[in-house]
Design a protein around this motif. Structure first.
Motif, PDB file in Angstrom:
ATOM      1  N   LYS A   1       0.861  -1.178   0.000  1.00 56.39           N
ATOM      2  CA  LYS A   1       0.000   0.000   0.000  1.00 56.39           C
ATOM      3  C   LYS A   1       0.896   1.227   0.000  1.00 56.39           C
ATOM      4  O   LYS A   1       1.967   1.237   0.604  1.00 56.39           O
ATOM      5  CB  LYS A   1      -0.856  -0.003   1.262  1.00 56.39           C
ATOM      6  CG  LYS A   1      -1.771   1.196   1.426  1.00 56.39           C
ATOM      7  CD  LYS A   1      -2.371   1.262   2.827  1.00 56.39           C
ATOM      8  CE  LYS A   1      -3.490   0.285   2.996  1.00 56.39           C
ATOM      9  NZ  LYS A   1      -4.244   0.507   4.252  1.00 56.39           N
ATOM     10  N   LEU A   2       0.457   2.269  -0.696  1.00 57.78           N
ATOM     11  CA  LEU A   2       1.158   3.551  -0.638  1.00 57.78           C
ATOM     12  C   LEU A   2       0.163   4.666  -0.880  1.00 57.78           C
ATOM     13  O   LEU A   2      -0.922   4.450  -1.421  1.00 57.78           O
ATOM     14  CB  LEU A   2       2.309   3.604  -1.646  1.00 57.78           C
ATOM     15  CG  LEU A   2       2.009   3.380  -3.128  1.00 57.78           C
ATOM     16  CD1 LEU A   2       1.499   4.632  -3.819  1.00 57.78           C
ATOM     17  CD2 LEU A   2       3.269   2.895  -3.835  1.00 57.78           C
ATOM     18  N   ASN A   3       0.531   5.855  -0.432  1.00 56.49           N
ATOM     19  CA  ASN A   3      -0.254   7.048  -0.704  1.00 56.49           C
ATOM     20  C   ASN A   3       0.545   7.878  -1.701  1.00 56.49           C
ATOM     21  O   ASN A   3       1.575   8.440  -1.356  1.00 56.49           O
ATOM     22  CB  ASN A   3      -0.525   7.840   0.578  1.00 56.49           C
ATOM     23  CG  ASN A   3      -1.443   7.090   1.510  1.00 56.49           C
ATOM     24  OD1 ASN A   3      -2.313   6.345   1.071  1.00 56.49           O
ATOM     25  ND2 ASN A   3      -1.255   7.264   2.807  1.00 56.49           N
ATOM     26  N   ALA A   4       0.068   7.905  -2.939  1.00 56.38           N
ATOM     27  CA  ALA A   4       0.797   8.557  -4.029  1.00 56.38           C
ATOM     28  C   ALA A   4       0.334   9.990  -4.222  1.00 56.38           C
ATOM     29  O   ALA A   4      -0.865  10.266  -4.234  1.00 56.38           O
ATOM     30  CB  ALA A   4       0.577   7.796  -5.333  1.00 56.38           C
ATOM     31  N   GLN A   5       1.306  10.894  -4.392  1.00 62.13           N
ATOM     32  CA  GLN A   5       0.946  12.225  -4.855  1.00 62.13           C
ATOM     33  C   GLN A   5       0.292  12.042  -6.225  1.00 62.13           C
ATOM     34  O   GLN A   5       0.737  11.212  -7.025  1.00 62.13           O
ATOM     35  CB  GLN A   5       2.181  13.110  -4.947  1.00 62.13           C
ATOM     36  CG  GLN A   5       2.785  13.412  -3.597  1.00 62.13           C
ATOM     37  CD  GLN A   5       3.972  14.357  -3.674  1.00 62.13           C
ATOM     38  OE1 GLN A   5       4.275  14.916  -4.726  1.00 62.13           O
ATOM     39  NE2 GLN A   5       4.656  14.535  -2.559  1.00 62.13           N
ATOM     40  N   THR A   6      -0.777  12.789  -6.485  1.00 60.05           N
ATOM     41  CA  THR A   6      -1.563  12.529  -7.697  1.00 60.05           C
ATOM     42  C   THR A   6      -0.728  12.637  -8.977  1.00 60.05           C
ATOM     43  O   THR A   6      -0.960  11.888  -9.919  1.00 60.05           O
ATOM     44  CB  THR A   6      -2.804  13.436  -7.776  1.00 60.05           C
ATOM     45  OG1 THR A   6      -2.395  14.801  -7.651  1.00 60.05           O
ATOM     46  CG2 THR A   6      -3.793  13.105  -6.673  1.00 60.05           C
ATOM     47  N   HIS A   7       0.254  13.523  -9.012  1.00 63.74           N
ATOM     48  CA  HIS A   7       1.076  13.641 -10.223  1.00 63.74           C
ATOM     49  C   HIS A   7       1.922  12.389 -10.458  1.00 63.74           C
ATOM     50  O   HIS A   7       2.364  12.123 -11.580  1.00 63.74           O
ATOM     51  CB  HIS A   7       1.974  14.885 -10.174  1.00 63.74           C
ATOM     52  CG  HIS A   7       3.101  14.768  -9.199  1.00 63.74           C
ATOM     53  ND1 HIS A   7       4.301  14.162  -9.522  1.00 63.74           N
ATOM     54  CD2 HIS A   7       3.220  15.142  -7.910  1.00 63.74           C
ATOM     55  CE1 HIS A   7       5.102  14.184  -8.465  1.00 63.74           C
ATOM     56  NE2 HIS A   7       4.467  14.762  -7.467  1.00 63.74           N
ATOM     57  N   ALA A   8       2.146  11.578  -9.395  1.00 60.63           N
ATOM     58  CA  ALA A   8       2.977  10.377  -9.505  1.00 60.63           C
ATOM     59  C   ALA A   8       2.155   9.111  -9.769  1.00 60.63           C
ATOM     60  O   ALA A   8       2.729   8.041  -9.956  1.00 60.63           O
ATOM     61  CB  ALA A   8       3.803  10.196  -8.234  1.00 60.63           C
TER      62      ALA A   8
ATOM     63  N   GLU B   1     -10.433   7.927  -3.052  1.00 61.27           N
ATOM     64  CA  GLU B   1     -10.652   9.260  -3.601  1.00 61.27           C
ATOM     65  C   GLU B   1      -9.418  10.099  -3.268  1.00 61.27           C
ATOM     66  O   GLU B   1      -8.597   9.725  -2.438  1.00 61.27           O
ATOM     67  CB  GLU B   1     -11.905   9.893  -2.974  1.00 61.27           C
ATOM     68  CG  GLU B   1     -13.193   9.173  -3.325  1.00 61.27           C
ATOM     69  CD  GLU B   1     -13.483   9.145  -4.804  1.00 61.27           C
ATOM     70  OE1 GLU B   1     -13.303  10.192  -5.470  1.00 61.27           O
ATOM     71  OE2 GLU B   1     -13.861   8.068  -5.307  1.00 61.27           O
ATOM     72  N   GLU B   2      -9.327  11.238  -3.877  1.00 61.76           N
ATOM     73  CA  GLU B   2      -8.215  12.155  -3.597  1.00 61.76           C
ATOM     74  C   GLU B   2      -8.348  12.729  -2.191  1.00 61.76           C
ATOM     75  O   GLU B   2      -9.448  13.006  -1.719  1.00 61.76           O
ATOM     76  CB  GLU B   2      -8.258  13.289  -4.632  1.00 61.76           C
ATOM     77  CG  GLU B   2      -7.004  14.097  -4.712  1.00 61.76           C
ATOM     78  CD  GLU B   2      -7.043  15.071  -5.883  1.00 61.76           C
ATOM     79  OE1 GLU B   2      -7.209  16.278  -5.614  1.00 61.76           O
ATOM     80  OE2 GLU B   2      -6.932  14.634  -7.038  1.00 61.76           O
ATOM     81  N   PHE B   3      -7.208  12.866  -1.508  1.00 58.89           N
ATOM     82  CA  PHE B   3      -7.179  13.498  -0.190  1.00 58.89           C
ATOM     83  C   PHE B   3      -5.896  14.302  -0.074  1.00 58.89           C
ATOM     84  O   PHE B   3      -4.951  14.106  -0.838  1.00 58.89           O
ATOM     85  CB  PHE B   3      -7.262  12.449   0.935  1.00 58.89           C
ATOM     86  CG  PHE B   3      -6.133  11.457   0.940  1.00 58.89           C
ATOM     87  CD1 PHE B   3      -4.982  11.681   1.689  1.00 58.89           C
ATOM     88  CD2 PHE B   3      -6.212  10.296   0.180  1.00 58.89           C
ATOM     89  CE1 PHE B   3      -3.937  10.767   1.687  1.00 58.89           C
ATOM     90  CE2 PHE B   3      -5.168   9.375   0.169  1.00 58.89           C
ATOM     91  CZ  PHE B   3      -4.026   9.613   0.923  1.00 58.89           C
ATOM     92  N   LEU B   4      -5.868  15.238   0.889  1.00 63.07           N
ATOM     93  CA  LEU B   4      -4.685  16.060   1.094  1.00 63.07           C
ATOM     94  C   LEU B   4      -3.811  15.480   2.196  1.00 63.07           C
ATOM     95  O   LEU B   4      -4.304  15.070   3.243  1.00 63.07           O
ATOM     96  CB  LEU B   4      -5.073  17.488   1.471  1.00 63.07           C
ATOM     97  CG  LEU B   4      -5.719  18.332   0.376  1.00 63.07           C
ATOM     98  CD1 LEU B   4      -6.057  19.715   0.914  1.00 63.07           C
ATOM     99  CD2 LEU B   4      -4.813  18.449  -0.843  1.00 63.07           C
TER     100      LEU B   4
ATOM    101  N   MET C   1      -2.975   3.709  -3.079  1.00 61.44           N
ATOM    102  CA  MET C   1      -2.816   2.714  -4.148  1.00 61.44           C
ATOM    103  C   MET C   1      -2.399   1.389  -3.514  1.00 61.44           C
ATOM    104  O   MET C   1      -1.715   1.359  -2.499  1.00 61.44           O
ATOM    105  CB  MET C   1      -1.763   3.173  -5.158  1.00 61.44           C
ATOM    106  CG  MET C   1      -2.100   4.508  -5.804  1.00 61.44           C
ATOM    107  SD  MET C   1      -0.955   4.983  -7.111  1.00 61.44           S
ATOM    108  CE  MET C   1      -1.630   4.010  -8.482  1.00 61.44           C
ATOM    109  N   LEU C   2      -2.827   0.285  -4.158  1.00 60.78           N
ATOM    110  CA  LEU C   2      -2.520  -1.061  -3.677  1.00 60.78           C
ATOM    111  C   LEU C   2      -1.902  -1.897  -4.792  1.00 60.78           C
ATOM    112  O   LEU C   2      -2.153  -1.653  -5.969  1.00 60.78           O
ATOM    113  CB  LEU C   2      -3.798  -1.779  -3.216  1.00 60.78           C
ATOM    114  CG  LEU C   2      -4.589  -1.173  -2.070  1.00 60.78           C
ATOM    115  CD1 LEU C   2      -5.828  -2.001  -1.800  1.00 60.78           C
ATOM    116  CD2 LEU C   2      -3.739  -1.067  -0.814  1.00 60.78           C
TER     117      LEU C   2
END
Length: 140
Positions: A103-110, A124-127, A136-137
């Motif tokens: 699991k990871l939390n990706a910056q949307t541009h990445a 969903e998108e979060f800050l 992402m999984l």
């Protein structure tokens, strides 16, 4: 280029150096947010180019998942597979620990970068630190 699992204080400082350059200086994340309470329980990775630290990442186990965090590459070392090298090392480490889910939390541009490596956006998108992210999984 070579990815090393941090084994010494010097290597740990190399990881922090890259993270501060990318997240604190380039992306304006506060150092207090970037360097957190999970540093000691995490396994850290550093990408070296001719013994110079140019990339970093960290890994820990959380709720049965391998949690991939703080993936970053210095601006001058981007492209050419630097980020992929770090990710492959972390994924191999996770597999060696017997883990099957990452699991990871990706910056949307990445997100496209991680999708190429087989990750799928599941939130969903979060800050986080004022930067848009999505969770992402990946099964390994």
């Amino acid at each position: 280029m070579e990815v090393k699992i941090v084994q010494s204080e010097e290597q740990f400082q190399d990881a922090l150096y890259v993270r501060k350059k990318v997240f604190v200086e380039e992306q304006n994340v506060s150092e207090e947010e970037e360097i957190d309470q999970y540093e000691k329980e995490s396994t850290h990775f550093v990408l070296y180019d001719n013994n110079e630290p140019v990339g970093a990442g960290r890994f820990r186990v959380l709720d049965g998942y391998g949690k991939v965090e703080r993936i970053c590459v210095m601006k001058e070392a981007r492209k050419g597979g630097s980020g992929k090298r770090i990710m492959m090392s972390i994924e191999q480490y996770a597999a060696d620990q017997g883990l099957t889910k990452l699991k990871l939390n990706a910056q949307t541009h990445a997100i496209p970068f991680y999708e190429k490596l087989g990750y799928e956006a599941v939130s969903e998108e979060f800050l986080d630190a004022g930067i848009p992210h999505r969770t992402m999984l990946k099964s390994i």
